[in-house]
Design a protein around this motif. Structure first.
Motif, mmCIF file in Angstrom:
data_model
loop_
_atom_site.group_PDB
_atom_site.id
_atom_site.type_symbol
_atom_site.label_atom_id
_atom_site.label_comp_id
_atom_site.label_asym_id
_atom_site.label_seq_id
_atom_site.Cartn_x
_atom_site.Cartn_y
_atom_site.Cartn_z
ATOM 1 N N ALA A 14 0.824 -1.204 0.000
ATOM 2 C CA ALA A 14 0.000 0.000 0.000
ATOM 3 C C ALA A 14 0.859 1.255 0.000
ATOM 4 C CB ALA A 14 -0.918 0.005 1.218
ATOM 5 N N LEU A 15 0.432 2.196 -0.814
ATOM 6 C CA LEU A 15 1.006 3.538 -0.850
ATOM 7 C C LEU A 15 -0.050 4.497 -0.314
ATOM 8 C CD1 LEU A 15 2.608 3.277 -4.394
ATOM 9 C CD2 LEU A 15 3.817 3.312 -2.213
ATOM 10 N N PRO A 16 0.313 5.745 -0.026
ATOM 11 C CA PRO A 16 -0.689 6.666 0.535
ATOM 12 C C PRO A 16 -1.935 6.832 -0.339
ATOM 13 C CG PRO A 16 1.503 7.586 0.799
ATOM 14 C CD PRO A 16 1.653 6.334 -0.032
ATOM 15 N N GLN A 17 -1.782 6.837 -1.656
ATOM 16 C CA GLN A 17 -2.926 7.099 -2.534
ATOM 17 C C GLN A 17 -3.493 5.858 -3.230
ATOM 18 O OE1 GLN A 17 -4.275 10.120 -2.449
ATOM 19 N NE2 GLN A 17 -2.649 10.658 -1.019
ATOM 20 N N ARG A 18 -2.812 4.729 -3.132
ATOM 21 C CA ARG A 18 -3.307 3.511 -3.794
ATOM 22 C C ARG A 18 -2.665 2.287 -3.170
ATOM 23 N NH1 ARG A 18 -0.131 1.831 -8.881
ATOM 24 N NH2 ARG A 18 1.913 2.631 -8.413
ATOM 25 N N HIS A 19 -3.223 1.137 -3.516
ATOM 26 C CA HIS A 19 -2.624 -0.109 -3.046
ATOM 27 C C HIS A 19 -2.649 -1.126 -4.176
ATOM 28 C CE1 HIS A 19 -6.868 -1.204 -2.530
ATOM 29 N NE2 HIS A 19 -6.466 -2.453 -2.604
ATOM 30 N N GLN A 20 -1.813 -2.119 -4.037
ATOM 31 C CA GLN A 20 -1.737 -3.204 -5.018
ATOM 32 C C GLN A 20 -1.976 -4.511 -4.293
ATOM 33 O OE1 GLN A 20 -0.680 -2.846 -8.534
ATOM 34 N NE2 GLN A 20 -1.630 -4.839 -8.546
ATOM 35 N N LEU A 21 -2.973 -5.259 -4.716
ATOM 36 C CA LEU A 21 -3.265 -6.570 -4.149
ATOM 37 C C LEU A 21 -3.178 -7.586 -5.275
ATOM 38 C CD1 LEU A 21 -5.855 -7.637 -1.613
ATOM 39 C CD2 LEU A 21 -5.779 -8.826 -3.786
ATOM 40 N N VAL A 22 -2.357 -8.601 -5.083
ATOM 41 C CA VAL A 22 -2.167 -9.634 -6.097
ATOM 42 C C VAL A 22 -2.555 -10.977 -5.487
ATOM 43 C CG1 VAL A 22 -0.516 -10.740 -7.644
ATOM 44 C CG2 VAL A 22 -0.254 -8.316 -7.090
ATOM 45 N N ARG A 23 -3.509 -11.648 -6.111
ATOM 46 C CA ARG A 23 -3.905 -13.000 -5.682
ATOM 47 C C ARG A 23 -3.148 -13.992 -6.554
ATOM 48 N NH1 ARG A 23 -9.110 -10.304 -5.402
ATOM 49 N NH2 ARG A 23 -9.736 -10.257 -3.217
ATOM 50 N N ILE A 24 -2.469 -14.926 -5.896
ATOM 51 C CA ILE A 24 -1.682 -15.909 -6.635
ATOM 52 C C ILE A 24 -1.837 -17.292 -6.011
ATOM 53 C CG2 ILE A 24 0.053 -14.280 -7.470
ATOM 54 C CD1 ILE A 24 1.891 -15.228 -5.191
ATOM 55 N N GLN A 25 -1.435 -18.286 -6.785
ATOM 56 C CA GLN A 25 -1.299 -19.648 -6.273
ATOM 57 C C GLN A 25 0.190 -19.953 -6.237
ATOM 58 O OE1 GLN A 25 -3.560 -22.360 -8.738
ATOM 59 N NE2 GLN A 25 -5.213 -22.346 -7.249
ATOM 60 N N VAL A 26 0.623 -20.494 -5.110
ATOM 61 C CA VAL A 26 2.028 -20.888 -4.964
ATOM 62 C C VAL A 26 2.064 -22.333 -4.490
ATOM 63 C CG1 VAL A 26 2.904 -18.559 -4.526
ATOM 64 C CG2 VAL A 26 2.124 -19.957 -2.609
ATOM 65 N N PRO A 27 3.168 -23.021 -4.734
ATOM 66 C CA PRO A 27 3.261 -24.405 -4.248
ATOM 67 C C PRO A 27 3.139 -24.451 -2.719
ATOM 68 C CG PRO A 27 5.009 -23.941 -5.834
ATOM 69 C CD PRO A 27 4.337 -22.630 -5.515
ATOM 70 N N ALA A 28 2.463 -25.458 -2.216
ATOM 71 C CA ALA A 28 2.383 -25.656 -0.766
ATOM 72 C C ALA A 28 3.805 -25.715 -0.220
ATOM 73 C CB ALA A 28 1.625 -26.936 -0.450
ATOM 74 N N GLY A 29 4.028 -25.067 0.916
ATOM 75 C CA GLY A 29 5.364 -25.013 1.497
ATOM 76 C C GLY A 29 6.147 -23.775 1.096
ATOM 77 N N SER A 30 5.536 -22.904 0.292
ATOM 78 C CA SER A 30 6.223 -21.677 -0.133
ATOM 79 C C SER A 30 6.378 -20.712 1.039
ATOM 80 C CB SER A 30 5.432 -20.970 -1.244
ATOM 81 O OG SER A 30 5.464 -21.723 -2.427
ATOM 82 N N THR A 31 7.424 -19.904 0.942
ATOM 83 C CA THR A 31 7.705 -18.919 1.988
ATOM 84 C C THR A 31 7.146 -17.547 1.589
ATOM 85 O OG1 THR A 31 9.810 -18.254 1.016
ATOM 86 C CG2 THR A 31 9.853 -20.102 2.598
ATOM 87 N N VAL A 32 7.189 -16.632 2.549
ATOM 88 C CA VAL A 32 6.758 -15.256 2.298
ATOM 89 C C VAL A 32 7.550 -14.668 1.135
ATOM 90 C CG1 VAL A 32 6.765 -12.928 3.284
ATOM 91 C CG2 VAL A 32 5.945 -14.845 4.655
#
Length: 107
Positions: A14-32
């Motif tokens: 998030a930025l002060p005037q907008r935000h970016q949200l991305v929905r994804i699929q990752v392999p189970a066991g993936s890290t941040v």
């Protein structure tokens, strides 16, 4: 009992005037970090520096980049603070006291 090879997660910045949200699929066991890399958000916001400036969290709780994610986790990338919140509150409180003392002429 079958287990899914992929999990659904969200990565948010998030930025002060907008935000970016991305929905994804990752392999189970993936890290941040792996989820952030897979989201493509680093290419869109080159100012993000995961190693120095930006902290990360999952659902508002600070976490490490090597934390393993679970289904439906929301990874949040936080912007660095530009002011100490305690100092800002202290300054506001002092300014408020000064305003109350003055009284001034009524409009």
């Amino acid at each position: 009992m079958s287990t899914s090879a992929f999990i659904n997660v969200e990565v948010v910045y998030a930025l002060p005037q907008r935000h970016q949200l991305v929905r994804i699929q990752v392999p189970a066991g993936s890290t941040v970090r792996e989820a952030i890399d897979a989201s493509g958000i680093l290419a869109r916001f080159p100012e993000i520096d995961l190693d120095k400036a930006n902290k990360v969290g999952v659902f508002g709780k600070l976490t490490r980049l090597d934390t393993v994610l679970r289904e439906r986790d929301r990874v949040e990338i936080y912007r660095p603070l530009i002011a100490d919140p305690k100092e800002v509150r202290k300054k506001r409180a002092e300014e408020g006291k000064a305003l109350k003392k003055g009284g001034g002429a009524a409009a």
